[in-house]
Design a protein around this motif. Structure first.
Motif: not given
Length: 375
Positions: A309-310, A313-314, A319-321, A328-329, A333
């Motif tokens: 996911l990290t 994420s884009d 889901v964002s950084a 957040t990832p 999760s």
């Protein structure tokens, strides 16, 4: 004599049948793939795989304790921290850094760290032998609070909130650091070298745990889990088995902590908190309680999900950084594998391992001349 020869021919025939099963070829192909991956994958994917291997070793350990014996533990992260920081203390150099270090050979330091984790489990096992269910879970949860206090305040040993560097492992003249070693025109750094070390450790831990579960100790552990009093009546030394399994589970956690420290190359106290213990419980529930393969599968799902996911994420909705204000990832999760735990409990009580068990279960009845005892 003829019966013995006939029996021998039957056993050889069964052996040839096993070798020609499609499942055997799948295992062989999987092994070849795992051995070849360091030649093709970049550092991110290798580190993700190493995190999954370390998580799988720790998950096998807690599955022996919780899944096979029925002892709920919420303090697994405490024993991982002992393994990680124990390795740093035994292998690290003191001197100008202000941190305690014995400077032992790194392979001895790793073995001692695993042993210290087992000793810690043995010291706690009398308490674990007196408690059951939620009471045992709360008691092991206290280990997390004790461990966090020590990790943040014992600066000479742990480096406090800043943590401490992890000395690279050196075995048989091979140092598992970023100094490149060219193999088949491919530069091997720390991740590539640790990949094979992780595979060996995971294979050894998995085979040992499988042997335990399939032998007499495994049957005794399952008897204790299903009915502790009845197990004692039929002669199972309940207290001794529960203490032994707690020590073994702690040693698995210590080994997982050592491998995690080598992959991270730095230990930080925040990582070894309550969230990590809950993640390990999620691993064995998703994978399947009491199953070695299920522990590995659950560890892969829970450990790889936040990293994937990290990385993507884009491209993923909602889901964002980290630091951007959205989900957040890491949070996403936890939501996903939390939902997976609920789904498994409701619709797939045996976890992911039960799916493979159903597929491998024979669908046809016994052949002529085969009795029920032989099945």
């Amino acid at each position: 004599m003829s019966e013995v020869l006939a029996r021998g021919r039957e056993l050889r025939s069964r052996g040839r049948t096993r070798l020609t099963r499609p499942r055997t070829y799948v295992w062989i192909a999987g092994a070849v793939l795992l051995l070849a991956l360091p030649f093709y994958l970049d550092r991110f994917w290798l580190q993700a795989g190493l995190f999954a291997m370390a998580a799988a070793i720790g998950a096998i350990g807690i599955n022996l304790l919780t899944g096979a014996t029925g002892q709920l533990s919420m303090g697994h992260a405490f024993f991982l921290a002992i393994g990680a920081y124990g390795y740093c203390v035994f292998a690290g150099e003191g001197g100008d850094t202000g941190l305690t270090g014995l400077g032992l050979p790194t392979w001895i330091a790793a073995a001692l760290a695993v042993g210290v984790a087992g000793i810690a489990g043995g010291l706690f096992s009398p308490i674990a032998g007196r408690l059951r269910g939620a009471y045992l879970g709360i008691a092991t949860l206290a280990l997390i609070f004790i461990g966090q206090h020590v990790l943040f305040n014992a600066h000479d040993l742990t480096g406090g909130s800043n943590g401490r560097d992890v000395p690279p492992l050196s075995v048989f003249g091979i140092t598992f650091d970023d100094s490149e070693m060219v193999v088949a025109a491919v530069p091997f750094g720390a991740s590539e070298k640790l990949w094979y070390a992780g595979l060996v450790l995971l294979l050894g831990c998995g085979l040992f745990a499988r042997g335990v579960l399939r032998g007499r100790p495994g049957r005794a552990m399952n008897a204790i889990r299903d009915h502790r009093i009845a197990a004692g009546v039929i002669g199972v030394p309940v207290a001794r088995y529960r203490a032994g399994v707690f020590v073994l589970s702690s040693m698995y956690a210590g080994l997982a902590g050592v491998l995690l420290a080598l992959v991270f190359q730095r230990t930080v106290p925040d990582y070894f908190g309550m969230t990590l213990s809950l993640e390990y419980l999620a691993m064995i529930v998703i994978g399947g309680l009491g199953s070695v393969a299920g522990a590995v599968a659950g560890a892969a799902v829970v450990s790889l999900l936040p990293q994937l996911l990290t990385r993507y994420s884009d491209a993923l909705p909602l889901v964002s950084a980290p630091g951007s204000g959205g989900i957040t990832p890491g949070e996403a999760s936890r939501y996903l594998y939390g939902a997976a735990v609920v789904a498994v409990v409701l619709f797939l009580p045996g976890g992911l391992a039960s799916i493979a068990a159903r597929r491998s279960r024979p669908t046809s009845g016994p052949t002529s001349g085969e009795s029920g005892e032989e099945r």
